[in-house]
Design a protein around this motif. Structure first.
Motif, PDB file in Angstrom:
ATOM      1  N   ARG A 325       0.948  -1.275   0.109  1.00 36.95           N
ATOM      2  CA  ARG A 325       0.116  -0.208  -0.080  1.00 36.95           C
ATOM      3  C   ARG A 325       0.783   1.166  -0.191  1.00 36.95           C
ATOM      4  O   ARG A 325       0.463   2.487  -0.533  1.00 36.95           O
ATOM      5  N   ARG A 326       1.858   1.066   0.935  1.00 33.09           N
ATOM      6  CA  ARG A 326       3.171   2.378   0.917  1.00 33.09           C
ATOM      7  C   ARG A 326       3.985   1.729   1.010  1.00 33.09           C
ATOM      8  O   ARG A 326       4.322   0.635   0.639  1.00 33.09           O
ATOM      9  N   ALA A 327       5.084   2.815   0.056  1.00 31.55           N
ATOM     10  CA  ALA A 327       6.488   2.496  -0.557  1.00 31.55           C
ATOM     11  C   ALA A 327       6.960   1.447   0.627  1.00 31.55           C
ATOM     12  O   ALA A 327       7.719   1.094   0.640  1.00 31.55           O
ATOM     13  N   ALA A 328       7.394   2.279   1.736  1.00 32.10           N
ATOM     14  CA  ALA A 328       7.947   1.683   3.087  1.00 32.10           C
ATOM     15  C   ALA A 328       7.428   0.708   3.575  1.00 32.10           C
ATOM     16  O   ALA A 328       8.477   0.414   4.441  1.00 32.10           O
ATOM     17  N   ASP A 329       6.543   0.111   2.526  1.00 32.25           N
ATOM     18  CA  ASP A 329       5.769  -1.057   3.384  1.00 32.25           C
ATOM     19  C   ASP A 329       6.750  -2.180   2.689  1.00 32.25           C
ATOM     20  O   ASP A 329       7.158  -3.927   3.548  1.00 32.25           O
ATOM     21  N   VAL A 330       7.814  -2.099   1.871  1.00 31.74           N
ATOM     22  CA  VAL A 330       8.647  -3.247   1.007  1.00 31.74           C
ATOM     23  C   VAL A 330       9.414  -3.521   2.295  1.00 31.74           C
ATOM     24  O   VAL A 330       9.721  -5.068   1.625  1.00 31.74           O
ATOM     25  N   GLU A 331      10.033  -3.284   3.374  1.00 31.62           N
ATOM     26  CA  GLU A 331      10.918  -3.081   4.084  1.00 31.62           C
ATOM     27  C   GLU A 331      10.533  -4.549   4.924  1.00 31.62           C
ATOM     28  O   GLU A 331      11.051  -5.919   4.836  1.00 31.62           O
ATOM     29  N   ALA A 332       9.316  -4.311   5.722  1.00 25.80           N
ATOM     30  CA  ALA A 332       8.840  -5.236   6.156  1.00 25.80           C
ATOM     31  C   ALA A 332       8.391  -6.526   5.126  1.00 25.80           C
ATOM     32  O   ALA A 332       7.949  -7.935   6.074  1.00 25.80           O
ATOM     33  N   LEU A 333       7.694  -6.291   4.387  1.00 28.47           N
ATOM     34  CA  LEU A 333       7.256  -7.683   3.809  1.00 28.47           C
ATOM     35  C   LEU A 333       8.598  -8.024   2.733  1.00 28.47           C
ATOM     36  O   LEU A 333       8.499  -9.276   3.466  1.00 28.47           O
ATOM     37  N   ALA A 334       9.145  -7.235   2.926  1.00 28.58           N
ATOM     38  CA  ALA A 334      10.855  -8.637   2.459  1.00 28.58           C
ATOM     39  C   ALA A 334      11.580  -9.163   3.063  1.00 28.58           C
ATOM     40  O   ALA A 334      12.014  -9.883   3.902  1.00 28.58           O
ATOM     41  N   ALA A 335      11.085  -8.647   4.732  1.00 31.63           N
ATOM     42  CA  ALA A 335      12.416  -9.533   6.014  1.00 31.63           C
ATOM     43  C   ALA A 335      11.699 -10.661   6.098  1.00 31.63           C
ATOM     44  O   ALA A 335      11.651 -11.029   6.818  1.00 31.63           O
ATOM     45  N   LYS A 336       9.642 -11.000   5.860  1.00 24.41           N
ATOM     46  CA  LYS A 336       9.072 -11.775   5.919  1.00 24.41           C
ATOM     47  C   LYS A 336       9.641 -13.069   5.701  1.00 24.41           C
ATOM     48  O   LYS A 336       9.476 -14.558   5.614  1.00 24.41           O
ATOM     49  N   VAL A 337      10.753 -13.324   4.395  1.00 25.14           N
ATOM     50  CA  VAL A 337      11.779 -14.094   4.735  1.00 25.14           C
ATOM     51  C   VAL A 337      12.863 -14.291   4.305  1.00 25.14           C
ATOM     52  O   VAL A 337      13.710 -12.699   4.347  1.00 25.14           O
ATOM     53  N   GLU A 338      14.122 -15.664   4.937  1.00 30.20           N
ATOM     54  CA  GLU A 338      15.306 -15.390   4.513  1.00 30.20           C
ATOM     55  C   GLU A 338      16.208 -14.425   3.219  1.00 30.20           C
ATOM     56  O   GLU A 338      17.394 -13.160   3.557  1.00 30.20           O
ATOM     57  N   ASP A 339      16.253 -15.042   2.144  1.00 28.82           N
ATOM     58  CA  ASP A 339      16.326 -15.108   0.954  1.00 28.82           C
ATOM     59  C   ASP A 339      15.495 -14.382  -0.158  1.00 28.82           C
ATOM     60  O   ASP A 339      13.795 -14.736   0.025  1.00 28.82           O
ATOM     61  N   HIS A 340      15.983 -13.909  -1.668  1.00 31.99           N
ATOM     62  CA  HIS A 340      14.969 -13.893  -2.297  1.00 31.99           C
ATOM     63  C   HIS A 340      14.426 -15.264  -2.891  1.00 31.99           C
ATOM     64  O   HIS A 340      13.772 -15.117  -3.747  1.00 31.99           O
ATOM     65  N   GLY A 341      14.798 -16.387  -2.083  1.00 37.08           N
ATOM     66  CA  GLY A 341      14.227 -17.965  -2.794  1.00 37.08           C
ATOM     67  C   GLY A 341      14.270 -18.273  -4.434  1.00 37.08           C
ATOM     68  O   GLY A 341      13.379 -19.027  -5.021  1.00 37.08           O
ATOM     69  N   GLY A 342      15.594 -17.453  -5.020  1.00 40.05           N
ATOM     70  CA  GLY A 342      15.612 -17.826  -5.816  1.00 40.05           C
ATOM     71  C   GLY A 342      15.164 -17.220  -7.563  1.00 40.05           C
ATOM     72  O   GLY A 342      15.149 -16.873  -8.406  1.00 40.05           O
ATOM     73  N   VAL A 343      14.414 -15.952  -6.716  1.00 39.00           N
ATOM     74  CA  VAL A 343      13.615 -14.828  -7.800  1.00 39.00           C
ATOM     75  C   VAL A 343      14.477 -14.467  -7.957  1.00 39.00           C
ATOM     76  O   VAL A 343      15.061 -13.959  -7.252  1.00 39.00           O
ATOM     77  N   GLU A 344      14.672 -13.809  -8.786  1.00 38.35           N
ATOM     78  CA  GLU A 344      15.218 -12.588  -9.518  1.00 38.35           C
ATOM     79  C   GLU A 344      14.543 -11.405 -10.529  1.00 38.35           C
ATOM     80  O   GLU A 344      13.731 -12.058 -11.115  1.00 38.35           O
ATOM     81  N   PHE A 345      14.496 -10.506  -9.712  1.00 42.62           N
ATOM     82  CA  PHE A 345      14.188  -9.371 -10.650  1.00 42.62           C
ATOM     83  C   PHE A 345      14.898  -8.217 -11.086  1.00 42.62           C
ATOM     84  O   PHE A 345      15.918  -7.444 -10.569  1.00 42.62           O
ATOM     85  N   VAL A 346      14.897  -8.259 -12.259  1.00 41.14           N
ATOM     86  CA  VAL A 346      15.530  -7.022 -13.357  1.00 41.14           C
ATOM     87  C   VAL A 346      15.340  -5.776 -13.192  1.00 41.14           C
ATOM     88  O   VAL A 346      14.474  -5.910 -14.438  1.00 41.14           O
ATOM     89  N   PRO A 347      15.084  -4.514 -12.909  1.00 45.51           N
ATOM     90  CA  PRO A 347      14.195  -3.583 -13.468  1.00 45.51           C
ATOM     91  C   PRO A 347      14.885  -2.828 -14.237  1.00 45.51           C
ATOM     92  O   PRO A 347      14.339  -1.093 -13.942  1.00 45.51           O
ATOM     93  N   ALA A 348      14.529  -3.608 -15.943  1.00 43.68           N
ATOM     94  CA  ALA A 348      14.638  -2.398 -16.756  1.00 43.68           C
ATOM     95  C   ALA A 348      14.000  -1.740 -16.649  1.00 43.68           C
ATOM     96  O   ALA A 348      13.632  -1.842 -18.229  1.00 43.68           O
ATOM     97  N   LEU A 349      13.324  -1.062 -16.414  1.00 42.60           N
ATOM     98  CA  LEU A 349      11.568  -0.552 -16.782  1.00 42.60           C
ATOM     99  C   LEU A 349      11.975   0.661 -17.715  1.00 42.60           C
ATOM    100  O   LEU A 349      11.404   1.124 -18.475  1.00 42.60           O
TER     101      LEU A 349
END
Length: 496
Positions: A325-349
Motif C-alpha cells: 500500500r505504501r512504499a515504506a511497506d516493502v521493508e517489512a514485506l521483504a523481511a518475512k523471508v530469509e532471502d530471495h528464494g531464487g527469484v530475480e527481478f532485473v528492473p529495466a523498466l
C-alpha cells in the motif's frame, strides 16, 4: 542579512525547500510534489509551470515555519534534477514546451543514428559521457524541432534554453541571469571537460545553437541576486548551485580521492571523487565534473554510474502490481523471508544505465515457483537495487585502480535498514549513513555558504560531517559470489 541559507532542491517528483543555519543544522524543510506526464511509452514530461509553482510554494511554506525572517536569509543555494531540458522565452519567461525529463527515451533513435555514424568516441572523449537519450543535448534538439513557432522566436533572439538550474536562476533573478554551473553543464553532452566551456563541434553535431545556451559558471560564488520573488527581498545572493548528485557528493563531504556516495532515489546514483583531472572510464562509467569552487578555482572530477530504477521499482510494486500500500511497506514485506528464494527481478523498466547502457532493455522476473510469495518478489526487488549498485561500484574500483573507502549513502530509500544491509553484503564494503540524510540540500547549502564566506572551505564542512549508522558486511565471500552469479544469469537474459 542574517546567517541562514535557503536551499532549493528541485527534484524529479517534487521540490524541497529548506533552511540551514551557520552551524550546518537543517532547521526546517517543506516538500511539494508535482505530476510527471507520460505522453507516449518511454516518454516523460514535466509542465514547467508545475516546477516553478512548486518552488514558489516551497519558499513561502518554509518561511511560514517561523525559523527565521526572509530578511535573515544570507544566500540561496540551488540543486536540481539534471539532464532535464527546457526552452523559454527571453522576454516573457514563458515556457515554450513541456520539459523533457532525464528519464525520457524519446531521442533513442537519434542517438543510435549518431552511434552508427561513428560519433560516440569523439563525444565520449570530449564530454566523458556515452551517446544516450539520458543526456540533455538530444533533448534540446527534439525541443527545437518540435516546438510550435520556434523558428520565429529563434530569429528574433528570444529563445533561452537550459537545464532546470538555468531556468530557476532566470526566474529567481527576474530574468537578469542566464547561467548554468559546471556540474550541470557537464551532463548535457555539449560541454568540453577540459575547457569547461560549450564545444562548438558538439553543438553543431546535436544541432543546438550556442546562442540559446547559458553561460557556464562555478558551483560556488556570486551567481546572481534575487529579484521579484514573492516572499523574498530583492538582493539576496544566489551563491551556490550544483546538479543533485554532485550536491549530494559535496554534502557527504566526499572531498578525498576514492570517496564515494550512493543516493537512493527514483534511480540510484553513485559518484566517486577522482581528483583534479578527468579519469576516463574503461568500464562503462561516466566522467563528470563534481564541482568548482569560485571563479578560477580548480575543478574536481568524478566517476559516475546510475541505475535508472531504484525507488521507482518499489513504486511499481505499489502502483503497478499492488503488492504494497505504501512504499515504506516493502521493508517489512521483504523481511518475512530469509532471502530471495531464487527469484530475480532485473528492473529495466526504462532500459539499463551504467555500466550496460542498454536503452532498449526491458525488465524481467525469473525463478518463479509455486512457492513464490509476495515477500520473495519484494526481497528480489531490494536485492536488485543493491546488486545494480554493486556492479557500478566494482567498475569504479577497476577504473580508479584502488579499493574504495566505505560507501556513504543517502536519499529516501537509505532509511530502509534491510536494503542498506543487503547493499553492504552484496558489495562487500561497509556503509555509512550520515546523521543528516538530506545531503542534496546540505550540499547546496554548503556551496552557497562557501560562496558568501559563511564557511571558509571544505575543511569546515568535513569537520561538521557526522556519520549516523554503520552497516557492516555480514555475508561471506563465497555466499556473495553465489548471489552475484544468480543475478548475472538473470541480467544476461535481459540484455539478449
Amino acid at each position: 542579512m542574517g546567517d541562514y541559507i535557503l536551499a532549493i532542491d528541485q527534484g524529479t517528483t517534487g521540490t524541497t525547500v529548506a533552511l540551514m543555519d551557520a552551524t550546518g543544522r537543517l532547521r526546517a524543510s517543506v516538500n511539494h510534489e508535482f505530476p510527471q506526464h507520460y505522453p507516449k511509452p518511454g516518454w516523460v514530461d514535466h509542465r514547467v509551470d508545475d516546477i516553478r509553482a512548486s518552488v514558489e510554494k516551497g519558499i513561502r511554506g518554509v518561511l511560514r515555519k517561523g525559523v527565521c525572517k526572509a530578511s535573515e536569509i544570507a544566500a540561496v543555494g540551488l540543486t536540481n534534477q539534471r539532464e532535464t531540458a527546457l526552452l523559454w522565452d527571453r522576454e516573457t519567461g514563458e515556457a515554450l514546451n513541456n520539459a523533457v525529463v532525464w528519464q525520457c527515451r524519446r531521442t533513442t533513435e537519434f542517438c543510435e543514428a549518431l552511434k552508427s555514424a561513428g560519433h560516440e568516441k569523439a563525444v565520449r572523449r570530449k564530454t566523458g559521457l556515452v551517446l544516450d537519450p539520458y543526456f540533455s543535448a538530444s533533448k534540446f534538439r527534439w525541443l527545437l524541432r518540435n516546438t510550435p513557432g520556434i523558428k520565429r522566436r529563434l530569429a528574433a533572439g528570444r529563445v533561452a534554453g537550459g537545464t532546470v538550474d538555468s531556468y530557476l536562476v532566470w526566474q529567481l533573478t527576474g530574468g537578469q541571469q542566464h547561467v548554468t554551473d559546471v556540474s550541470n553543464a557537464a551532463r548535457t553532452s555539449l560541454m568540453n571537460l577540459k575547457t569547461l566551456d560549450w564545444d562548438s563541434e558538439l553543438a553543431e553535431l546535436f544541432e543546438v545553437p550556442r546562442e540559446i545556451l547559458p553561460a557556464i559558471v562555478p558551483c560556488s560564488g556570486l551567481l546572481g541576486h534575487t529579484r521579484g520573488v514573492r516572499g523574498l527581498p530583492d538582493g539576496i545572493p544566489i551563491a551556490g548551485m550544483a546538479g543533485d548528485q554532485q550536491a549530494a557528493l559535496f554534502g557527504q563531504a566526499c572531498f578525498a580521492v576514492g570517496d564515494a556516495k550512493c543516493t537512493f532515489g527514483t534511480g540510484s546514483f553513485i559518484v566517486m571523487n577522482t581528483g583534479g583531472e578527468p579519469l576516463h572510464s574503461h568500464a562503462g562509467l561516466l566522467t563528470t565534473v563534481a564541482w568548482q569552487l569560485g571563479e578560477g578555482g580548480k575543478p574536481v572530477y568524478a566517476l559516475e554510474g546510475g541505475a535508472f530504477i531504484c525507488g521507482a521499482a518499489v513504486q511499481w510494486l505499489r502502483d503497478g502490481l499492488k503488492l504494497i500500500r505504501r512504499a515504506a511497506d516493502v521493508e517489512a514485506l521483504a523481511a518475512k523471508v530469509e532471502d530471495h528464494g531464487g527469484v530475480e527481478f532485473v528492473p529495466a523498466l526504462t532500459g539499463l544505465g551504467a555500466p550496460h547502457w542498454a536503452p532498449e532493455a526491458r525488465g524481467v522476473i525469473t525463478g518463479l515457483t509455486r512457492g513464490t510469495t509476495r515477500a520473495h518478489i519484494a526481497r528480489a526487488t531490494l536485492d536488485a537495487i543493491a546488486l545494480q549498485n554493486a556492479d557500478i561500484l566494482r567498475a569504479m574500483e577497476k577504473d580508479l585502480g584502488r579499493r574504495m573507502r566505505p560507501l556513504r549513502v543517502d536519499g529516501g530509500a537509505s532509511a530502509n535498514n534491510l536494503l542498506m544491509q543487503i547493499q553492504a553484503d552484496v558489495l562487500g564494503r561497509k556503509l555509512l549513513r550520515p546523521q543528516l540524510i538530506e545531503t542534496t540540500v546540505a550540499g547546496a547549502s554548503y556551496l552557497a555558504g562557501i560562496g558568501i564566506g559563511l564557511w571558509r572551505g571544505t575543511a569546515d564542512i568535513r569537520r561538521g560531517w557526522q556519520a549516523g549508522e554503520e552497516f557492516r558486511v555480514r555475508l561471506s565471500a563465497p555466499a556473495r559470489r553465489r548471489r552475484r552469479a544468480s543475478w548475472e544469469t538473470a541480467l544476461e537474459r535481459t540484455l539478449r
